[in-house]
Scaffold this motif. Sequence first.
Motif, short mmCIF file in Angstrom:
data_model
loop_
_atom_site.label_atom_id
_atom_site.label_comp_id
_atom_site.label_asym_id
_atom_site.label_seq_id
_atom_site.Cartn_x
_atom_site.Cartn_y
_atom_site.Cartn_z
N LEU A 13 0.43 13.74 1.48
CA LEU A 13 -0.87 13.14 1.77
C LEU A 13 -0.66 11.63 1.72
CD1 LEU A 13 -3.86 13.93 2.29
CD2 LEU A 13 -4.27 13.24 -0.07
N ASP A 14 -1.08 10.94 2.76
CA ASP A 14 -0.93 9.48 2.79
C ASP A 14 -2.12 8.81 2.12
OD1 ASP A 14 1.40 9.84 4.16
OD2 ASP A 14 0.76 8.81 6.00
N LEU A 15 -1.82 7.92 1.19
CA LEU A 15 -2.85 7.08 0.58
C LEU A 15 -2.69 5.73 1.27
CD1 LEU A 15 -2.18 8.00 -3.18
CD2 LEU A 15 -3.49 9.25 -1.50
N GLN A 16 -3.51 5.49 2.27
CA GLN A 16 -3.30 4.32 3.12
C GLN A 16 -4.25 3.18 2.76
OE1 GLN A 16 -2.59 5.07 7.33
NE2 GLN A 16 -3.71 3.21 7.88
N THR A 17 -3.70 1.99 2.63
CA THR A 17 -4.50 0.83 2.26
C THR A 17 -3.84 -0.44 2.78
OG1 THR A 17 -5.53 -0.30 0.36
CG2 THR A 17 -3.33 0.59 0.00
N ASN A 18 -4.63 -1.48 2.93
CA ASN A 18 -4.09 -2.78 3.38
C ASN A 18 -3.63 -3.58 2.17
OD1 ASN A 18 -4.66 -2.88 6.38
ND2 ASN A 18 -6.63 -2.25 5.55
N ALA A 118 2.27 6.37 -0.54
CA ALA A 118 1.47 5.14 -0.46
C ALA A 118 1.86 4.46 0.85
CB ALA A 118 1.76 4.24 -1.65
N ALA A 119 0.90 4.39 1.77
CA ALA A 119 1.16 3.75 3.07
C ALA A 119 0.53 2.37 3.01
CB ALA A 119 0.58 4.60 4.20
N LEU A 120 1.36 1.38 2.74
CA LEU A 120 0.88 0.02 2.49
C LEU A 120 0.96 -0.77 3.79
CD1 LEU A 120 2.80 -0.42 -0.90
CD2 LEU A 120 0.46 0.43 -0.55
N ILE A 121 -0.21 -1.05 4.34
CA ILE A 121 -0.29 -1.68 5.66
C ILE A 121 -0.42 -3.19 5.50
CG2 ILE A 121 -1.60 -1.73 7.84
CD1 ILE A 121 -0.52 1.09 7.19
N SER A 122 0.43 -3.94 6.24
CA SER A 122 0.27 -5.40 6.32
C SER A 122 0.44 -5.78 7.78
CB SER A 122 1.28 -6.11 5.41
OG SER A 122 2.59 -5.75 5.74
N GLY A 123 -0.64 -6.21 8.41
CA GLY A 123 -0.59 -6.50 9.84
C GLY A 123 -0.18 -5.26 10.60
N HIS A 124 0.84 -5.42 11.47
CA HIS A 124 1.29 -4.25 12.24
C HIS A 124 2.49 -3.58 11.58
CE1 HIS A 124 -0.73 -6.04 16.08
NE2 HIS A 124 -1.58 -5.52 15.24
N HIS A 125 2.67 -3.84 10.31
CA HIS A 125 3.79 -3.23 9.58
C HIS A 125 3.27 -2.18 8.60
CE1 HIS A 125 6.23 -6.43 11.22
NE2 HIS A 125 5.35 -7.31 10.77
N ARG A 126 4.18 -1.30 8.17
CA ARG A 126 3.80 -0.33 7.15
C ARG A 126 4.97 -0.10 6.20
NH1 ARG A 126 7.73 1.96 8.16
NH2 ARG A 126 8.15 3.88 9.27
N SER A 127 4.66 -0.14 4.92
CA SER A 127 5.68 0.12 3.91
C SER A 127 5.29 1.42 3.23
CB SER A 127 5.71 -1.05 2.91
OG SER A 127 6.86 -0.97 2.13
N LEU A 128 6.20 2.40 3.24
CA LEU A 128 5.87 3.74 2.76
C LEU A 128 6.61 4.04 1.46
CD1 LEU A 128 6.30 5.43 6.27
CD2 LEU A 128 4.15 4.65 5.25
N VAL A 129 5.87 4.38 0.43
CA VAL A 129 6.48 4.67 -0.87
C VAL A 129 6.08 6.09 -1.27
CG1 VAL A 129 6.72 3.89 -3.25
CG2 VAL A 129 6.19 2.22 -1.45
N THR A 130 7.07 6.96 -1.33
CA THR A 130 6.78 8.39 -1.45
C THR A 130 7.16 9.00 -2.79
OG1 THR A 130 6.95 8.74 0.92
CG2 THR A 130 7.43 10.64 -0.48
N ASP A 131 6.22 9.78 -3.30
CA ASP A 131 6.47 10.61 -4.46
C ASP A 131 6.46 12.05 -3.95
OD1 ASP A 131 6.49 11.98 -6.84
OD2 ASP A 131 4.51 11.32 -7.50
N LEU A 132 7.65 12.63 -3.78
CA LEU A 132 7.76 13.93 -3.11
C LEU A 132 7.11 15.08 -3.86
CD1 LEU A 132 11.39 13.94 -1.65
CD2 LEU A 132 9.25 14.07 -0.36
N ALA A 133 7.19 15.06 -5.16
CA ALA A 133 6.60 16.12 -6.01
C ALA A 133 6.92 17.51 -5.43
CB ALA A 133 5.10 15.88 -6.18
N ALA A 134 5.91 18.30 -5.10
CA ALA A 134 6.15 19.69 -4.65
C ALA A 134 7.02 19.76 -3.39
CB ALA A 134 4.82 20.40 -4.40
N ALA A 135 6.94 18.72 -2.54
CA ALA A 135 7.72 18.74 -1.29
C ALA A 135 9.22 18.84 -1.58
CB ALA A 135 7.43 17.49 -0.46
#
Length: 346
Positions: A13-18, A118-135
Amino acid sequence: MSFPLVVLGNPLLDLQTNVDAEYLQKYDLKSDDAILAEEKHLPIYEEIVKKDDLILVAGGAGQNAARGAQYILPADSVVYFGSVGKDVYSEKLLAANKQYGLRTEYQVQESVATGKCAALISGHHRSLVTDLAAANLFQASHLQKPENWALVENASNFYIEGYHLTVSVEAIQLLGKHAAENNKTYSLNISAPFIAQFFKDQLDSVLPYVDYVIANESEAAAYAESHGLAVDSKDVVAIAKEIAKLPKINNKRSRTVVFTQGVDPTVTVTYDAASDSFDVKEYKVRELSSDKITDTNGAGDAFAAGFIASLVQGKSVSEAVDVGQWAASLSIQVVGPSFPFPKQTY
Ligand code: 26A
């Protein structure tokens, strides 16, 4: 029932924020990257849930591509496998997949939460930080259950998220073997630079099965560096040639490497073993004015979605690239790794 395309990946699940540059710096993050969360990143999840602009949206690279391919293809075309927890997060993922008509066959973990990114949006970029847990707990045995293996046997195309190389190489190899033995198409996305860097051996162990390698320019560079290729790490054609020519198990199909490069042209290289020659092509990206871009989270997955959906339809590589670029341009105009409804058609 027979679904032509099977996709394997990490459901998140993506938690997306600027965020601003300062926030990325605080956690030592690059503006365009994807990583596995380390201990030091864990406060991010607590901080972003307090933000007003936070949105929860179905993610997971392979799952995004699976939804996108089903968006393009006729009903009952795509099945997705991955591992989730028994919680509201996985219910949300299931609901999103259902909206697209994607058949979902999760392995469900009783006491581990669904993975999040965590989908961290800055302008047209995205930095993704993942906690895989069950995946992280997906097992090849889930695919081997008779009802799931029937779906595998009835499929003619496979798409593997490279991120899953951190989870179950066994599952990826199992599908690769099946695809090679039955002359089915098998596609793999390298997914992130860290896969080429830190999961090099895992990646190398599955490439012999792969007909279509999909990646972006930074993954291409990471591959060149980790493999010590004697090429300029910006020379995507040279890197693609090296990968295209690697040993291949199914010799009935040649290997094509597809490198996207953001707004720069997409490059494809196909190696023909019989004539020991390469077919190199470049395709301009569809132009989209900056004000039309909502966010680029999932752009690469959308490209892959269009590409693999086209393979299912028996289209040529050049058509598949165009459908991929069309799908990416649709996805970046909506929030998160999603597609617009009502449905648009190519
Ligand atoms: C193992 N890691 C790091 C990951 C991911 C991932 N999907 C699977 N495994 N890290 C980020 N993503 C997903 O990539 C999508 C954008 O391409 C995010 O969930 C996001 O939806």
